[in-house]
Design a protein around this motif. Sequence first.
Motif, PDB file in Angstrom:
ATOM      1  N   GLU A 176       0.270  -0.869  -0.010  1.00 64.99           N
ATOM      2  CA  GLU A 176       0.197  -0.181  -0.110  1.00 64.99           C
ATOM      3  C   GLU A 176       0.960   1.306   0.010  1.00 64.99           C
ATOM      4  OE1 GLU A 176      -3.597   0.043   2.854  1.00 64.99           O
ATOM      5  OE2 GLU A 176      -3.582  -1.793   2.473  1.00 64.99           O
ATOM      6  N   THR A 177       2.137   0.996  -1.065  1.00 66.15           N
ATOM      7  CA  THR A 177       3.190   2.591  -0.507  1.00 66.15           C
ATOM      8  C   THR A 177       3.433   2.432  -2.818  1.00 66.15           C
ATOM      9  OG1 THR A 177       4.027   1.808   1.108  1.00 66.15           O
ATOM     10  CG2 THR A 177       5.269   2.600   0.003  1.00 66.15           C
ATOM     11  N   THR A 178       3.152   4.017  -2.014  1.00 64.38           N
ATOM     12  CA  THR A 178       3.980   4.176  -3.493  1.00 64.38           C
ATOM     13  C   THR A 178       5.518   4.636  -4.476  1.00 64.38           C
ATOM     14  OG1 THR A 178       3.605   4.293  -6.360  1.00 64.38           O
ATOM     15  CG2 THR A 178       2.103   5.598  -4.758  1.00 64.38           C
ATOM     16  N   ARG A 179       6.154   4.286  -4.994  1.00 63.88           N
ATOM     17  CA  ARG A 179       6.728   5.910  -6.030  1.00 63.88           C
ATOM     18  C   ARG A 179       6.996   5.936  -6.635  1.00 63.88           C
ATOM     19  NH1 ARG A 179      12.387   2.107  -5.138  1.00 63.88           N
ATOM     20  NH2 ARG A 179      13.131   4.389  -6.183  1.00 63.88           N
TER      21      ARG A 179
ATOM     22  N   THR B  65       1.554  13.754  -3.475  1.00 64.29           N
ATOM     23  CA  THR B  65       1.337  13.214  -2.355  1.00 64.29           C
ATOM     24  C   THR B  65       0.431  13.690  -2.091  1.00 64.29           C
ATOM     25  OG1 THR B  65       4.000  13.809  -2.282  1.00 64.29           O
ATOM     26  CG2 THR B  65       2.122  13.102  -0.161  1.00 64.29           C
TER      27      THR B  65
ATOM     28  N   GLY C  90      -2.831  10.091  -2.527  1.00 67.67           N
ATOM     29  CA  GLY C  90      -3.449   9.092  -0.962  1.00 67.67           C
ATOM     30  C   GLY C  90      -5.122   9.744  -1.282  1.00 67.67           C
TER      31      GLY C  90
ATOM     32  N   ILE D  37      -2.928   5.589  -1.623  1.00 69.02           N
ATOM     33  CA  ILE D  37      -1.576   5.045  -1.169  1.00 69.02           C
ATOM     34  C   ILE D  37      -1.205   5.689  -0.499  1.00 69.02           C
ATOM     35  CG2 ILE D  37       0.337   3.528  -2.880  1.00 69.02           C
ATOM     36  CD1 ILE D  37      -2.213   2.661  -4.566  1.00 69.02           C
ATOM     37  N   ARG D  38      -0.358   5.016   0.209  1.00 72.21           N
ATOM     38  CA  ARG D  38       0.805   6.223   0.736  1.00 72.21           C
ATOM     39  C   ARG D  38       1.850   6.378   0.022  1.00 72.21           C
ATOM     40  NH1 ARG D  38       5.431   6.087   3.587  1.00 72.21           N
ATOM     41  NH2 ARG D  38       5.752   4.181   3.530  1.00 72.21           N
ATOM     42  N   VAL D  39       2.224   7.465  -1.020  1.00 76.79           N
ATOM     43  CA  VAL D  39       3.556   8.220  -1.453  1.00 76.79           C
ATOM     44  C   VAL D  39       4.651   8.094  -0.121  1.00 76.79           C
ATOM     45  CG1 VAL D  39       4.074  10.218  -2.808  1.00 76.79           C
ATOM     46  CG2 VAL D  39       1.806   9.149  -2.898  1.00 76.79           C
ATOM     47  N   SER D  40       5.691   7.392  -0.960  1.00 73.44           N
ATOM     48  CA  SER D  40       6.597   7.666  -0.184  1.00 73.44           C
ATOM     49  C   SER D  40       7.558   8.449  -0.499  1.00 73.44           C
ATOM     50  CB  SER D  40       7.726   5.776  -0.052  1.00 73.44           C
ATOM     51  OG  SER D  40       7.994   5.363  -1.056  1.00 73.44           O
TER      52      SER D  40
END
Length: 124
Positions: free
Chosen positions: A61-64, A89, A93, A98-101
Motif C-alpha cells: 500500500e505504498t508507492t514511489r 502526494t 493518497g 495509497i501512501r506515497v513514499s
Amino acid sequence: MNPVDSGRPAEARAVASGERGAIRIADRVVAKIASQAAREALEAGVPDSTPPHAGVLVSHETTRVRVSLELPYPSDIGGQCAAVRRHVTERVGKLAGIRVSEVAVHVERLHLAHAHDAAQGRTR
C-alpha cells in the motif's frame, strides 16, 4: 437475526459488509492520478509543451512516483517542483488510498518565456 445472514457462520456475520474483500488499483491508474495532480500543481502551463507524465512503482500500500515535466524559464524551478511533490502526494493518497513514499520530479525541458512571446509577434 437477519434472514439473509442465517445460513452463514457467525464469523462471517461479525464482519461489516464494507470491511470485506479487497481493492486493487492498477499501477497505470495510480500513474494517471499522479500525472493529473502534477498538471494541477503547475499554475500556468507552458504553451506547446508535453503534459506531465508519471510512472509509479506500487508495493503493498505504498508507492514511489516519478513525474517528468516541462517548465517555463525563467521561473522558480525548485518551488514548482516542491508544489508538484506536495500535490501529487496529497492527491494520490486521497484518491487511491495509497501512501506515497517518494515523488521524484524530472524536469525534461525548460521553455523560454520570451521565445513564446516573440512567436506571438510581441516584443519586450
